[in-house]
Design a protein around this motif. Sequence first.
Motif, PDB file in Angstrom:
ATOM      1  N   VAL A 142       4.201 -10.160  -5.070  1.00 23.96           N
ATOM      2  CA  VAL A 142       4.330  -9.416  -3.874  1.00 23.96           C
ATOM      3  C   VAL A 142       4.346  -8.010  -4.027  1.00 23.96           C
ATOM      4  O   VAL A 142       3.720  -6.961  -3.279  1.00 23.96           O
ATOM      5  CB  VAL A 142       5.522 -10.078  -2.920  1.00 23.96           C
ATOM      6  CG1 VAL A 142       5.456  -9.356  -1.514  1.00 23.96           C
ATOM      7  CG2 VAL A 142       5.065 -11.351  -2.696  1.00 23.96           C
ATOM      8  N   LEU A 143       5.369  -7.611  -5.110  1.00 21.15           N
ATOM      9  CA  LEU A 143       5.517  -6.252  -5.112  1.00 21.15           C
ATOM     10  C   LEU A 143       4.502  -5.342  -5.821  1.00 21.15           C
ATOM     11  O   LEU A 143       4.082  -4.225  -5.509  1.00 21.15           O
ATOM     12  CB  LEU A 143       6.904  -5.959  -6.169  1.00 21.15           C
ATOM     13  CG  LEU A 143       7.298  -4.512  -6.280  1.00 21.15           C
ATOM     14  CD1 LEU A 143       7.684  -3.892  -5.006  1.00 21.15           C
ATOM     15  CD2 LEU A 143       8.313  -4.700  -7.158  1.00 21.15           C
ATOM     16  N   LEU A 144       4.026  -5.967  -6.781  1.00 17.48           N
ATOM     17  CA  LEU A 144       2.544  -5.355  -7.486  1.00 17.48           C
ATOM     18  C   LEU A 144       1.544  -6.615  -7.726  1.00 17.48           C
ATOM     19  O   LEU A 144       1.843  -7.179  -8.910  1.00 17.48           O
ATOM     20  CB  LEU A 144       3.206  -4.868  -8.910  1.00 17.48           C
ATOM     21  CG  LEU A 144       4.156  -3.769  -8.929  1.00 17.48           C
ATOM     22  CD1 LEU A 144       4.793  -3.560 -10.285  1.00 17.48           C
ATOM     23  CD2 LEU A 144       3.636  -2.635  -8.263  1.00 17.48           C
ATOM     24  N   PRO A 145       0.607  -6.561  -6.978  1.00 15.82           N
ATOM     25  CA  PRO A 145      -0.228  -7.604  -6.979  1.00 15.82           C
ATOM     26  C   PRO A 145      -0.990  -7.838  -8.204  1.00 15.82           C
ATOM     27  O   PRO A 145      -1.669  -8.998  -8.651  1.00 15.82           O
ATOM     28  CB  PRO A 145      -1.237  -7.378  -5.897  1.00 15.82           C
ATOM     29  CG  PRO A 145      -0.567  -6.663  -4.735  1.00 15.82           C
ATOM     30  CD  PRO A 145       0.547  -5.706  -5.697  1.00 15.82           C
ATOM     31  N   LYS A 146      -1.310  -6.551  -8.933  1.00 18.74           N
ATOM     32  CA  LYS A 146      -1.926  -6.694 -10.287  1.00 18.74           C
ATOM     33  C   LYS A 146      -1.233  -7.997 -11.267  1.00 18.74           C
ATOM     34  O   LYS A 146      -1.879  -8.349 -12.099  1.00 18.74           O
ATOM     35  CB  LYS A 146      -1.920  -5.287 -11.163  1.00 18.74           C
ATOM     36  CG  LYS A 146      -0.315  -5.052 -11.413  1.00 18.74           C
ATOM     37  CD  LYS A 146      -0.391  -3.694 -12.157  1.00 18.74           C
ATOM     38  CE  LYS A 146       0.770  -3.099 -12.722  1.00 18.74           C
ATOM     39  NZ  LYS A 146       1.053  -1.840 -13.652  1.00 18.74           N
ATOM     40  N   HIS A 147       0.173  -7.971 -10.995  1.00 15.68           N
ATOM     41  CA  HIS A 147       0.775  -9.108 -11.861  1.00 15.68           C
ATOM     42  C   HIS A 147       0.207 -10.557 -11.692  1.00 15.68           C
ATOM     43  O   HIS A 147       1.000 -11.469 -12.401  1.00 15.68           O
ATOM     44  CB  HIS A 147       2.118  -9.054 -11.882  1.00 15.68           C
ATOM     45  CG  HIS A 147       2.572  -7.789 -12.622  1.00 15.68           C
ATOM     46  ND1 HIS A 147       2.215  -7.281 -13.988  1.00 15.68           N
ATOM     47  CD2 HIS A 147       3.455  -6.644 -12.392  1.00 15.68           C
ATOM     48  CE1 HIS A 147       2.801  -6.340 -14.501  1.00 15.68           C
ATOM     49  NE2 HIS A 147       3.595  -5.668 -13.380  1.00 15.68           N
ATOM     50  N   ALA A 148      -0.491 -10.669 -10.506  1.00 13.96           N
ATOM     51  CA  ALA A 148      -0.958 -12.211 -10.395  1.00 13.96           C
ATOM     52  C   ALA A 148      -2.054 -12.165 -11.619  1.00 13.96           C
ATOM     53  O   ALA A 148      -2.081 -13.417 -12.042  1.00 13.96           O
ATOM     54  CB  ALA A 148      -1.647 -12.201  -8.968  1.00 13.96           C
ATOM     55  N   GLY A 149      -2.640 -11.333 -11.926  1.00 11.02           N
ATOM     56  CA  GLY A 149      -3.444 -11.504 -13.188  1.00 11.02           C
ATOM     57  C   GLY A 149      -2.882 -11.642 -14.202  1.00 11.02           C
ATOM     58  O   GLY A 149      -3.238 -12.234 -15.066  1.00 11.02           O
ATOM     59  N   THR A 150      -1.694 -10.975 -14.473  1.00 10.61           N
ATOM     60  CA  THR A 150      -0.990 -11.104 -15.710  1.00 10.61           C
ATOM     61  C   THR A 150      -0.230 -12.456 -15.962  1.00 10.61           C
ATOM     62  O   THR A 150      -0.556 -12.943 -16.929  1.00 10.61           O
ATOM     63  CB  THR A 150       0.321 -10.329 -15.646  1.00 10.61           C
ATOM     64  OG1 THR A 150       0.033  -8.763 -15.463  1.00 10.61           O
ATOM     65  CG2 THR A 150       1.235 -10.186 -16.894  1.00 10.61           C
TER      66      THR A 150
END
Length: 413
Positions: A142-150
């Motif tokens: 939620v805070l940093l959507p790029k970490h969905a990829g991580t």
Amino acid sequence: MYLEHLSLTDFRSYAQVDLTLTPGVTVLVGSNGLGKTNLVEAIGYLSTLSSHRVSNDGPLLRFGTERALVRAQLVRGGQKVMVEVEINATRANRARINRANPVRARDILGICRTVLFAPEDLALVKGDPGNRRRFLDDLLVVLLPKHAGTRSDYDRVLKQRNALLKSARSQHFSRSGVSESHLSTLDVWDEHLAIVAATLLEARLELLNRLRPHMAEAYAQLTDGSKLLHAIYRSSLNDPQKHDGASPDMDGSPEVGVPAKIEEGEDLSLCTVEVLTAKYRAELLASRTRELERGMSLVGPHRDELDLLLGQAPARGYASHGESWSIALALRLASFHVLDEDKHVAGNQPILILDDVFAELDAQRRTKLAGMVTAAEQVLVTAAVGEDIPAELAGATVQVVPGGVVLAEVPDE
């Protein structure tokens, strides 16, 4: 930010439902089993692309249907945005932003920010380590959507590496040796795992550092303040249990009992991603024999634990039922404040959702919690009976009826 309109099609118990909302407090009232939680679950799904109640999307589809649609009109800093997600039974989920062409579902992450507290959150205190890891990872997304990829990359690499270790273990038992091919391939997956594990670990540690002061403050406000809530991140990189033969739980975590003392170990939050990557390389190499014997990955963020402490005692096993509720609430309230502090997007304060919370709290905790949440731009509360809601949370009331909703009361201007 606030949710102005929610529309559900074939989601859970609803063939079709439309709900219009306003800023401030809205209480969804209705008997158990009518679908109050289904409504807030759908809103939460737009935030994390996951449910707080089930581990997969299948139960979210109304029985006998092949897809569900969740559509929301949001107001952020005076601007309106329409976001929708199509949840499919047999193909990948799709999403749309402002009715444009379909995009990947995860492309909508970060648009609808919510913090949802529900009875299931007691598992954050009393449950297995996987619940606490998921808490951190869901908030990261939620805070940093790029970490969905991580997180997706880590899950993929871990799955492939575990399959290789299992294959090598079978070969070892059948032929009394592991082939050079397996070992060379394992070297490749070790490198992939080290890189993505370091990225995920650094993100979790940075997030926890932001959460800690808010956790402690929220817990103190909910209670008499006599005990301090603290959290320690225990990584497989410096976990004293990792070499003592402790058996893992079902998701690969060390078996967690009630330790007599919890050691913090090295402060990994001071390490860069490059240093963490090097540490993972070294630890994977040192653990190779054990991993080949067990046929599973024993090093990585999937093995980590977030230890919650009340004073010096671990909350899991020592906290009372009331203390456990307060700890879980403190974690969610801390999440709200961390997201509220993130000013990358104007008007992006998260929507605060309290699902069937007040029925489980005593009168004192009800009043304290109500006073702590009224500053949020939008608060959505569910309750079986309106009497459970403190007077401090007076607002609009929506009656949930079989198959739909009825706006029962609007607060005076």
